[in-house]
Scaffold this active site. Structure first.
Site: not given
Ligand code: CTP
Length: 401
Positions: A211, A276, A280, A307-308, A325, A339, A343
């Site tokens: 990305n 970061a 996904d 999801d970290i 974020f 979120k 989370k």
């Molecule tokens: N994040 C993470 N690990 C992942 C995906 C996301 O730690 N595998 C963290 C990002 O670093 C950020 C937050 O989750 O702080 C939100 O990421 P975002 O992409 O907005 O949300 P998602 O949970 O991935 O949901 P969606 O893409 O459906 O909006």
């Protein structure tokens, strides 16, 4: 401003007319009770004399890397260890270029490379030199490595023209450095973990799903945490950025690697910020060989990554403050709050997608910060460094609760 606890300052003087002003800088620090040592280039000594420097600093001047009979044998190393910070004022285009490119051919440039303490540089040069892309890029490189550039001012220059390139006044340089050194290190004793940048999910040996994240927001957050005295680990996806040497940077490529490193450093961290842009989804299998072109097209099966942020949120120990974020294109606030809850974290920072000055791969950002008690602070659009300060201040206000 006075010196609380004697601090050691090294002033590096290079060859520009503003060198005469660095004499005032030495006086300002000495009057405030700092111990000052000076290193000057040969060109600097065309403008100011060793006798004046030594009289004002009350210390021996260092100009020669190979001087015999000196009290410190390898004195660039000894001086780097002795210093609490180094100020190069004036900083010519030459020293900026040398330091940005890792060159060390005299006492000052060698000292700069040997030093892992805060470094300030106050550029001074002709306005055309200042505006040259090479100089601009070198300054940017240094800034990205954590060097504090005290930017030049516009005005009448010694070469007879008007433009940007005047060294900042000594009083202002003094105030900036004192503020930094005496500044409250609010996060001293805290451990912090920050994630930044994109992840690359490999399809085959030459292709990946990635990305546009530059990583800048996360890097600025890590720098600001370190500036506030925290011990910082930065788990970074692939970026071109660099960070200060006192940050523990751990490079990763994939979401899986980022997960592993964050799980490793997470439990010890008091402050966690996941900035970061983690993928996904990742390819279910990575081909060993480059995938060849076929008429019928290509389907790649993707599986969800872990999801970290959510994992850290659900495994949290008492006393941890966790920030995530959110990047939303619709129902922004509602989704961000969702979120925060799902989370199990303390703060969510919503990146505005409606402002052209905010978001991915941009130098500026605009955020809304929301905590789990429902407090909401909407920031202005500003540089990511300033946004980082705003976010860290918000985090600090929650720690003190
Ligand atoms: N994040 C993470 N690990 C992942 C995906 C996301 O730690 N595998 C963290 C990002 O670093 C950020 C937050 O989750 O702080 C939100 O990421 P975002 O992409 O907005 O949300 P998602 O949970 O991935 O949901 P969606 O893409 O459906 O909006």
């Amino acid at each position: 401003m006075s010196n609380t606890g004697c601090k050691h300052i090294v002033i590096g003087i290079t060859g520009g007319i503003a060198a005469y002003k660095s004499l005032s800088l030495i006086r300002l620090f000495k009057s405030a009770g700092y111990e000052v040592k000076v290193t000057a280039t040969q060109h600097a000594l065309e403008f100011v004399t060793p006798l004046t420097i030594e009289t004002l600093s009350q210390n021996k001047l260092y100009t020669d890397m190979f001087e015999h009979g000196h009290e410190m044998d390898v004195h660039h190393i000894a001086m780097a260890d002795w210093a609490d910070c180094i100020i190069v004022a004036p900083a010519t285009a030459n020293i900026i270029g040398k330091f940005a490119n890792g060159l060390a051919d005299d006492a000052l440039s060698t000292l700069l490379l040997a030093c892992n303490k805060p470094i300030f540089m106050a550029p001074a040069m002709n306005c055309k030199m200042y505006a040259h892309p090479a100089v601009q890029q070198n300054m940017q490189t240094l800034q990205q490595r954590g060097v504090h550039i005290i930017d030049s001012k516009s005005g009448f220059l010694a070469c007879g023209v008007e433009g940007k390139g005047r060294m900042e006044e000594p009083e202002q340089i003094f105030a900036t450095v004192c503020q930094f050194l005496d500044g409250e290190q609010t996060l001293k004793g805290y451990k912090a973990l920050v994630s930044a940048g994109p992840t690359y999910e490999p399809i085959d040996p030459v292709r990946f799903i990635g990305n546009h994240s530059s990583g800048l927001m996360g890097y600025e957050l890590a720098e600001e945490l370190a500036r506030q005295g925290a011990e910082v680990t930065l788990v970074s996806g692939p970026t071109h950025l660099s960070c200060s040497s006192h940050i523990n940077r751990v490079d990763v490529k994939t979401a899986g690697e980022m997960f592993d490193q964050c799980m490793h450093y997470g439990p010890a961290a008091d402050i966690i910020i996941m900035a970061a842009a983690v993928a996904d989804y990742t390819p279910k299998v990575t081909a060993n060989q480059k995938i060849k072109k076929h008429e019928e097209g290509l389907n790649i099966e993707l599986v969800k990554t872990k999801d970290i942020l959510s994992t850290l949120g659900h495994q949290r120990r008492e006393g941890q403050l966790i920030t995530g974020f959110a990047l939303e294109t619709e129902n922004e606030l509602e989704n961000a709050k969702g979120k925060l809850q799902n989370k199990n974290i303390d703060i969510i920072v919503l990146n505005s997608m409606n402002n052209p000055k905010a978001g991915f791969n941009k130098p500026t950002n605009q955020v809304t910060m929301i905590d789990k008690e429902g407090q909401l602070i909407q920031g202005e659009a500003k540089s990511k460094a300033e946004v980082a300060k705003e976010i860290i201040q918000f985090i600090i206000s929650k720690l003190n609760k």
